[in-house]
Motif scaffolding. Structure first.
Motif, PDB file in Angstrom:
ATOM      1  N   CYS A 124       0.862  -1.181   0.000  1.00  0.00           N
ATOM      2  CA  CYS A 124       0.000   0.000   0.000  1.00  0.00           C
ATOM      3  C   CYS A 124       0.898   1.230   0.000  1.00  0.00           C
ATOM      4  O   CYS A 124       1.705   1.426   0.914  1.00  0.00           O
ATOM      5  CB  CYS A 124      -0.919   0.004   1.224  1.00  0.00           C
ATOM      6  N   SER A 125       0.768   2.064  -1.033  1.00  0.00           N
ATOM      7  CA  SER A 125       1.609   3.260  -1.130  1.00  0.00           C
ATOM      8  C   SER A 125       0.951   4.463  -0.457  1.00  0.00           C
ATOM      9  O   SER A 125       1.623   5.265   0.197  1.00  0.00           O
ATOM     10  CB  SER A 125       1.908   3.586  -2.592  1.00  0.00           C
ATOM     11  N   LYS A 126      -0.373   4.592  -0.616  1.00  0.00           N
ATOM     12  CA  LYS A 126      -1.113   5.698  -0.014  1.00  0.00           C
ATOM     13  C   LYS A 126      -2.389   5.166   0.616  1.00  0.00           C
ATOM     14  O   LYS A 126      -3.131   4.405  -0.004  1.00  0.00           O
ATOM     15  CB  LYS A 126      -1.445   6.770  -1.061  1.00  0.00           C
ATOM     16  N   ILE A 153      -5.673   6.698   2.649  1.00  0.00           N
ATOM     17  CA  ILE A 153      -6.424   7.882   3.083  1.00  0.00           C
ATOM     18  C   ILE A 153      -7.593   7.425   3.936  1.00  0.00           C
ATOM     19  O   ILE A 153      -8.410   6.613   3.500  1.00  0.00           O
ATOM     20  CB  ILE A 153      -6.926   8.691   1.872  1.00  0.00           C
ATOM     21  N   VAL A 156      -3.305   2.142  -3.839  1.00  0.00           N
ATOM     22  CA  VAL A 156      -3.943   3.299  -3.216  1.00  0.00           C
ATOM     23  C   VAL A 156      -5.258   2.843  -2.583  1.00  0.00           C
ATOM     24  O   VAL A 156      -6.134   2.321  -3.277  1.00  0.00           O
ATOM     25  CB  VAL A 156      -4.208   4.421  -4.234  1.00  0.00           C
ATOM     26  N   LEU A 188       4.847   3.655   2.989  1.00  0.00           N
ATOM     27  CA  LEU A 188       3.413   3.905   3.169  1.00  0.00           C
ATOM     28  C   LEU A 188       3.183   5.343   3.647  1.00  0.00           C
ATOM     29  O   LEU A 188       3.769   5.784   4.636  1.00  0.00           O
ATOM     30  CB  LEU A 188       2.831   2.926   4.191  1.00  0.00           C
ATOM     31  N   GLN A 189       2.331   6.076   2.939  1.00  0.00           N
ATOM     32  CA  GLN A 189       1.950   7.429   3.338  1.00  0.00           C
ATOM     33  C   GLN A 189       0.484   7.406   3.787  1.00  0.00           C
ATOM     34  O   GLN A 189      -0.395   6.998   3.029  1.00  0.00           O
ATOM     35  CB  GLN A 189       2.125   8.403   2.172  1.00  0.00           C
ATOM     36  N   VAL A 190       0.250   7.838   5.006  1.00  0.00           N
ATOM     37  CA  VAL A 190      -1.092   7.805   5.580  1.00  0.00           C
ATOM     38  C   VAL A 190      -1.608   9.229   5.748  1.00  0.00           C
ATOM     39  O   VAL A 190      -0.916  10.093   6.298  1.00  0.00           O
ATOM     40  CB  VAL A 190      -1.097   7.093   6.951  1.00  0.00           C
ATOM     41  N   THR A 191      -2.813   9.479   5.247  1.00  0.00           N
ATOM     42  CA  THR A 191      -3.471  10.774   5.388  1.00  0.00           C
ATOM     43  C   THR A 191      -4.780  10.582   6.137  1.00  0.00           C
ATOM     44  O   THR A 191      -5.598   9.746   5.758  1.00  0.00           O
ATOM     45  CB  THR A 191      -3.766  11.404   4.013  1.00  0.00           C
ATOM     46  N   PHE A 218       7.174  13.333   6.899  1.00  0.00           N
ATOM     47  CA  PHE A 218       6.457  13.870   5.743  1.00  0.00           C
ATOM     48  C   PHE A 218       7.235  15.063   5.193  1.00  0.00           C
ATOM     49  O   PHE A 218       7.348  16.097   5.831  1.00  0.00           O
ATOM     50  CB  PHE A 218       5.053  14.302   6.163  1.00  0.00           C
TER      51      PHE A 218
END
Length: 218
Positions: free
Chosen positions: A68-70, A72, A132, A162-165, A197
């Motif tokens: 999982c790259s992003k 949200i 995503v 992994l970037q979490v928003t 970030f």
């Protein structure tokens, strides 16, 4: 009293129950009480069901963590409605998971056929880029369930890259500022970020002493 911003302090108890009385109450617990407590704890367990492959049966987690790259996450009715109106209103997304939980304020099921008035927690995957993921979480996650939610949801994902928003809302009356809240535009957007970030933040940062609570904070 806290000596610096962000310090965790323990408030003095006014309940009037000391350690000896608490221990005595624990000893007086009957087998029926223990059985009831175990049943409640079992009922409050969170189930995360994934269907990452089309037509595959739902499972608690993939055999190996998926990429999982992003990710949200929209938490609360307003944030979930924002995703529905501006992002999910297309055929570009498919439902790939659901969270089933129970507590005093919320009862969800493992169905993906939900109404806007329902309490639910659904996961969507971008068809053109399966790495995503989106999460709509309009249900209440109790304090004792938040760590379990995080552990089971993120336990199925690879953490590398992994970037979490997180999207969440709170009343303007809870916003702490020296300005009059009557002059503030409503709604307005503020952000918090970790030191990892490195990208440009799309809005001003949240000022002290404002804080984030509940599942978004977890």
């Amino acid at each position: 009293m806290a000596t610096f911003f962000g310090e965790v302090v323990v408030a003095p108890s006014r309940a009037g129950v000391d350690d000896e009385e608490s221990a005595e109450e624990a000893r007086e617990e009957t087998p029926e009480d223990r059985e009831i407590r175990r049943e409640l704890e079992k009922k409050r367990e969170i189930d995360v069901l994934w269907t990452l492959k089309s037509g595959a049966p739902a499972g608690s987690c993939a055999e190996e963590p998926f990429v999982c790259s992003k990710f949200i996450v929209a938490i609360g009715h307003n944030a979930a409605a924002f995703l529905s109106s501006f992002i999910l209103d297309s055929v570009c997304w498919e439902v790939v998971g659901v969270v089933k939980l129970w507590n005093e304020w919320c009862r969800t099921s493992n169905t993906t056929n939900v109404l806007p008035t329902d309490s639910f927690c659904l996961f969507y995957r971008l068809i053109s880029d399966p790495t995503v993921l989106l999460c709509q979480c309009s249900c209440y996650v109790a304090e004792d369930q938040q760590f379990q939610w995080l552990e089971k949801v993120f336990g199925c994902m690879r953490k590398e890259g992994l970037q979490v928003t997180i999207l969440s809302t709170c009343p303007v009356a809870d916003y702490k500022t020296q300005e009059s809240t009557l002059t503030l535009p409503s709604p307005f957007l503020k952000a918090l970020k970790t030191k990892e970030f490195k990208e440009q933040v799309c809005c001003p940062l949240l000022e002290q002493p404002n804080i984030v609570r509940d599942l978004p904070a977890a």
